[in-house]
Scaffold this motif. Structure first.
Motif, mmCIF file in Angstrom:
data_model
loop_
_atom_site.group_PDB
_atom_site.id
_atom_site.type_symbol
_atom_site.label_atom_id
_atom_site.label_comp_id
_atom_site.label_asym_id
_atom_site.label_seq_id
_atom_site.Cartn_x
_atom_site.Cartn_y
_atom_site.Cartn_z
ATOM 1 N N SER A 1 5.888 -3.823 -14.723
ATOM 2 C CA SER A 1 6.169 -4.373 -13.396
ATOM 3 C C SER A 1 4.984 -4.122 -12.471
ATOM 4 O O SER A 1 3.986 -3.513 -12.856
ATOM 5 C CB SER A 1 7.446 -3.736 -12.827
ATOM 6 O OG SER A 1 7.840 -4.391 -11.639
ATOM 7 N N MET A 2 5.129 -4.602 -11.229
ATOM 8 C CA MET A 2 4.083 -4.440 -10.229
ATOM 9 C C MET A 2 4.441 -3.288 -9.298
ATOM 10 O O MET A 2 5.597 -3.138 -8.886
ATOM 11 C CB MET A 2 3.928 -5.719 -9.398
ATOM 12 C CG MET A 2 3.645 -6.970 -10.210
ATOM 13 S SD MET A 2 2.103 -6.883 -11.161
ATOM 14 C CE MET A 2 0.899 -6.835 -9.829
ATOM 15 N N LEU B 1 -0.550 -3.803 -11.773
ATOM 16 C CA LEU B 1 0.439 -3.783 -12.843
ATOM 17 C C LEU B 1 0.570 -2.360 -13.380
ATOM 18 O O LEU B 1 -0.429 -1.647 -13.541
ATOM 19 C CB LEU B 1 -0.005 -4.726 -13.959
ATOM 20 C CG LEU B 1 0.916 -4.887 -15.167
ATOM 21 C CD1 LEU B 1 2.191 -5.612 -14.766
ATOM 22 C CD2 LEU B 1 0.196 -5.655 -16.280
ATOM 23 N N VAL B 2 1.799 -1.934 -13.678
ATOM 24 C CA VAL B 2 2.039 -0.619 -14.269
ATOM 25 C C VAL B 2 3.031 -0.755 -15.427
ATOM 26 O O VAL B 2 3.784 -1.715 -15.507
ATOM 27 C CB VAL B 2 2.596 0.398 -13.251
ATOM 28 C CG1 VAL B 2 1.586 0.706 -12.170
ATOM 29 C CG2 VAL B 2 3.920 -0.080 -12.670
ATOM 30 N N VAL C 1 4.266 4.630 -2.948
ATOM 31 C CA VAL C 1 4.111 3.271 -3.460
ATOM 32 C C VAL C 1 5.498 2.650 -3.571
ATOM 33 O O VAL C 1 6.516 3.347 -3.512
ATOM 34 C CB VAL C 1 3.410 3.268 -4.836
ATOM 35 C CG1 VAL C 1 1.983 3.746 -4.729
ATOM 36 C CG2 VAL C 1 4.192 4.107 -5.851
ATOM 37 N N VAL C 2 5.521 1.339 -3.748
ATOM 38 C CA VAL C 2 6.790 0.614 -3.851
ATOM 39 C C VAL C 2 6.873 -0.032 -5.228
ATOM 40 O O VAL C 2 5.963 -0.757 -5.651
ATOM 41 C CB VAL C 2 6.915 -0.460 -2.747
ATOM 42 C CG1 VAL C 2 8.258 -1.169 -2.865
ATOM 43 C CG2 VAL C 2 6.747 0.166 -1.375
ATOM 44 N N LEU C 3 7.971 0.243 -5.917
ATOM 45 C CA LEU C 3 8.257 -0.366 -7.210
ATOM 46 C C LEU C 3 9.570 -1.126 -7.064
ATOM 47 O O LEU C 3 10.612 -0.522 -6.774
ATOM 48 C CB LEU C 3 8.383 0.697 -8.297
ATOM 49 C CG LEU C 3 8.721 0.195 -9.711
ATOM 50 C CD1 LEU C 3 7.559 -0.607 -10.292
ATOM 51 C CD2 LEU C 3 9.084 1.358 -10.631
ATOM 52 N N GLY C 4 9.514 -2.449 -7.240
ATOM 53 C CA GLY C 4 10.702 -3.247 -6.971
ATOM 54 C C GLY C 4 11.064 -3.164 -5.497
ATOM 55 O O GLY C 4 10.250 -3.473 -4.627
ATOM 56 N N PRO D 1 9.419 -8.801 -5.657
ATOM 57 C CA PRO D 1 8.982 -7.502 -6.193
ATOM 58 C C PRO D 1 9.411 -7.256 -7.631
ATOM 59 O O PRO D 1 8.804 -6.426 -8.319
ATOM 60 C CB PRO D 1 9.628 -6.492 -5.240
ATOM 61 C CG PRO D 1 10.753 -7.221 -4.579
ATOM 62 C CD PRO D 1 10.312 -8.643 -4.485
ATOM 63 N N SER D 2 10.436 -7.945 -8.113
ATOM 64 C CA SER D 2 10.883 -7.718 -9.489
ATOM 65 C C SER D 2 10.091 -8.531 -10.503
ATOM 66 O O SER D 2 10.223 -8.314 -11.710
ATOM 67 C CB SER D 2 12.372 -8.072 -9.611
ATOM 68 O OG SER D 2 12.583 -9.452 -9.372
#
Length: 848
Positions: free
Chosen positions: A95-96, A107-108, A162-165, A700-701
């Motif tokens: 995901s980003m 990307l991670v 940081v923001v994930l989703g 975000p997804s």
């Protein structure tokens, strides 16, 4: 020969060996180099394999691992797993991750773990707290750990967020190592480790999302492998449609083990090539040694020694000298695992244990001994049959023709045994057979090339240049260096050209042609309820771009024609299709970047039994035909479809391609996400950054993969492999150089006589140097031309027939090959020639 004669042969051999190993240094170096290459490569491979086996629990993360895609376990499945030990649940998703202000993103490979993780080993970070404490929720903010590369890529520091989703995470430590990283497979992006609760809060665990769930079990102490296999069998019986992939601690990293085995086999074959090239040096050294000993051999025969005794004396000497080279090579090979254990830890996250591996060393020693015998028997046999009077009269052993049949047959039999062993000890015997066959063919053709060069020189018209006339005479005269130089240097240069062309074509495909055809972005995990809004945003941000979107599911092939795939023997080149989960899709119409090669496509409104379109090349490798059935497990349900057609797929286009495309009615109602590509020839780097930022902020997804970034990673991998491959080719080239210098040194005695006679007849030093330079240039050019042709054909075969890619001849490889050939032949030749020209005439003339 009886024991008395054998003892006598040993005594005479030992007496002659008192003079030392002068003249055999290149012999020893050739054998040592080949033995070290073969023994070292196999020892390192065994060290890595043993390390993976011994640390299977840690590398796997448990005694057993159950893997599911796009879904979690049902309550019944979870209860079954818990019956057999302590269970930990991990979830992986690509995901980003973005900065809080949305100014940058990357990307991670997100990995979510629960409180029980890890069952074996330990997660190492810059903090001493347990990993569960580092990633737990504090004041509404979940924690995360990541490697240094992520901090550098986004300009972050410990404590930043940081923001994930849809969820904010605080980076609380730097991730140093994770024990089970190798079993999770290769990743295209940095790791971001979070908690399962944190990943759920991010909103990324949606129905149909491409999430890989892993359930690892720590079984009671003392659980045997038989008991583990019984649990695996029970899982198949109780949940036949679960569709999970099951691994045990003895099979923690199957892909790594397979790749290590293939790569070691390849390097072993290259090492064997180097050893065979060195065998030419053995033959040269033996011939030169026997030539120098012709007076001693004549004396033996004059005093009544039989030919068998003479043969035995010098065979014993050769074997003793070969033993020295083999011993040196074995010492070097034994050291390699200890050196690799330190080096590999910094390159790949794999264990490597130093140690002595008798099997690998014994194989290398056997190859070294057999190569020595194969190349030493003929010159020994020739010396055995030369009469004493001829030895006293003539300058050397050349021009005596072939030895008696028993020696020719013996040498041929040893060579055949060598080839059989090389193929027999290889896991992929087809490739090994091709490699050995190509080496033998190149060996024979090079002998023909050497003879052809001599014939052309002999039949060339008379030239006015004295130096050129002398050079042409030297090329074809009795005892000329031409056959040895062409043979030794030709094999090494051919291998170098082959590997250089393969490497160059791979790089050309990755960094040259592909970006012109490839899309700018891949977008993964587009939810069904967002796909239209996503398309509208992309159209607004990239009005000149072309967006292609297709539904995307994950499925595992379970059976072919109702036969379990685990019971089907499939060639290695097609096995990957049946191993693990594959991306699959459905479509009303045939994909753009493929063409039907057999069968027909289904109607747009088709509603009959499930049908599937299969990639033609992969289907042929597996042995499929029209009308066969494929059973695929998708989301825990087995679906059987009949093959309606085969497609030729343009994989190199890097567009959206699937091995299997199903009829739309096959997965009616199944939850799934969408996959999309965006191609825009007019987009600049800043445009791509803007598009990526807009998509990450609004969706975000959705996982966005910038193709250029992915190509950079692939380029790095290819570069790392190229270093190892070039090093292997370098070993063969070094062997060629050793043989070349040995051949030139062996011919120096004849050159001294030639130079003295010519100088006595009025030739100047300049004339002789020019003549020798022209001779070496002719031989070098002939060798380079052969290497370019043979290496070009071999590379074309590998690239087009094995890799399935377009092949192109690279001029820079041709130029560098010719330069290397000329530098080596002319350079080494002139070094030896300069010493030859320095000899005084009187002592030489007195011997004539």
């Amino acid at each position: 020969m009886n024991s008395r004669h054998l003892a006598l042969a040993f005594r005479f051999a030992a007496r002659e060996m008192r003079a030392g190993l002068a003249g055999f240094l290149i012999f020893i170096a050739c054998i040592a180099l080949g033995v070290a290459a073969i023994g070292g490569v196999n020892s390192v491979a065994q060290a890595i394999t043993l390390g993976v086996s011994n640390q299977g629990q840690t590398l796997l993360g448990g005694d057993m691992r159950f893997e599911l895609n796009q879904r979690e376990t049902t309550p019944q499945e979870a209860a079954f797993l818990s019956e057999h030990g302590e269970v930990t649940h991990t979830a992986g998703i690509r995901s980003m991750v973005r900065l809080e202000d949305g100014s940058d993103q990357t990307l991670v490979e997100a990995k979510a773990v629960d409180a029980a993780y890890p069952l074996y080993g330990a997660v190492e970070t810059t903090l001493d707290d347990p990993i569960a404490a580092q990633i737990e929720e504090r004041d509404g903010i979940f924690g995360a750990v990541a490697p240094d590369i992520l901090f550098q890529r986004l300009g972050l520091a410990i404590g930043d967020r940081v923001v994930l989703g849809d969820q904010v995470f605080e980076l609380r430590a730097e991730l140093l190592t994770e024990p089970d990283a190798i079993s999770d497979g290769f990743g295209l992006a940095p790791r971001l480790m979070v908690s399962i609760d944190g990943l759920r809060a991010s909103g990324l665990l949606q129905e149909g999302s491409l999430v890989e769930h892993g359930y690892k079990i720590r079984m009671p102490l003392g659980t045997s492998q038989d008991e583990i296999e019984a649990v695996q069998a029970e899982a198949g019986e109780r949940f036949p449609e679960a569709g999970w992939s099951i691994r045990s601690r003895t099979n923690a990293a199957p892909s790594l083990s397979s790749n290590i085995e293939r790569f070691s086999q390849f390097l072993t074959l290259v090492g064997l090539t180097a050893l065979v090239v060195g065998g030419v040096g053995v033959a040269n050294a033996v011939r030169a040694y026997l030539d120098a000993k012709r007076g001693v051999i004549a004396t033996f025969k004059s005093l009544g020694a039989s030919g068998a005794l003479v043969f035995s004396i010098y065979l014993i000497q050769i074997l003793i000298i070969a033993g020295v080279g083999i011993a040196i090579g074995l010492v070097l090979a034994a050291i390699m695992p200890f050196a690799a254990s330190a080096m590999l830890a910094n390159v790949l996250p794999i264990p490597s244990e130093g140690g002595i591996y008798p099997g690998a060393l014994a194989l290398a020693a056997l190859f070294g001994l057999m190569v020595t015998l194969a190349f030493a028997v003929l010159p020994l046999g020739r010396a055995r049959d030369v009469p004493a009077t001829a030895l006293f009269r003539e300058l050397g052993l050349e021009g005596r023709g072939m030895p008696r049949a028993v020696y020719v047959i013996s040498a041929a039999a040893i060579a055949v045994m060598l080839a059989v062993l090389a193929v027999g000890f290889s896991g992929d015997r087809r490739i090994a057979t091709i490699f050995v066959g190509a080496t033998i063919f190149a060996f024979l053709v090079l002998r023909v090339v050497g003879s052809l060069v001599q014939t052309l020189a002999r039949r060339s018209p008379r030239v006015s240049s004295t130096a050129l006339r002398l050079a042409l005479g030297n090329v074809h005269r009795p005892g000329a260096l031409t056959p040895s130089v062409v043979l030794s240097l030709g094999l090494g240069l051919t291998l170098l050209v082959t590997l250089a062309l393969i490497d160059g074509n791979l790089r050309r495909q990755i960094s040259g042609n592909l970006p012109e055809q490839a899309p700018n972005f891949f977008f993964v995990d587009i939810q069904a309820n967002e796909v239209e809004d996503f398309a509208a945003l992309v159209e607004a941000e990239a009005p000149e771009g072309k967006l292609i979107r297709v539904p995307m599911l994950r499925g595992r092939v379970m059976a072919i024609n109702d036969v379990d795939v685990r019971e089907i023997e499939v060639p290695p080149e097609g096995a990957w299709v049946l191993r693990g989960d594959r991306g699959i899709t459905y479509a009303r119409n045939a994909p753009e970047n493929s063409t039907l090669s057999e069968g027909t496509w289904w109607p747009e409104d088709y509603a009959g039994e499930p049908l599937v379109s299969f990639a033609a090349e992969e289907g042929g490798e597996i042995g499929l035909k029209l009308g066969d059935t494929i059973t695929v497990n998708v989301l825990g349900r087995n679906v059987t479809a009949r093959i309606a057609n085969f497609r030729q797929v343009e994989w190199e286009s890097m567009g959206i391609n699937f091995v299997m495309v199903f009829s739309p009615n096959t997965f009616a109602g199944a939850p799934h996400s969408w996959l999309a590509t965006l191609a825009d020839d007019t987009a600049t780097n800043s445009d791509e950054a803007r598009i990526l930022n807009a998509i990450t902020r609004n969706f975000p997804s959705v996982t966005s993969v910038r193709v250029k970034d992915a190509l950079d990673i692939v380029n790095q991998i290819v570069a790392q492999l190229a270093v190892a491959i070039r090093a292997a080719a370098g070993v063969a080239l070094v062997a060629s150089v050793l043989v070349l210098s040995g051949a030139l040194a062996a011919g120096n005695r004849a050159r001294v006589h030639d130079a003295v006679v010519l100088k006595t007849l009025g030739a100047t030093r300049r004339t002789l140097i020019t003549a020798f330079s022209l001779e070496y240039t002719i031989i070098g050019l002939a060798t380079a031309v052969f290497a370019l042709f043979a290496g070009g054909v071999a590379a074309w075969f590998v690239i087009t027939r094995i890799m399935g890619l377009p092949s192109a001849f690279l001029p820079e490889v041709a130029v560098s090959t010719i330069v290397i050939a000329l530098v080596l032949t002319v350079g080494f030749g002139l070094v030896g020639t300069w010493r030859v020209l320095g000899h005084k005439a009187a002592p030489i003339l007195r011997e004539l």
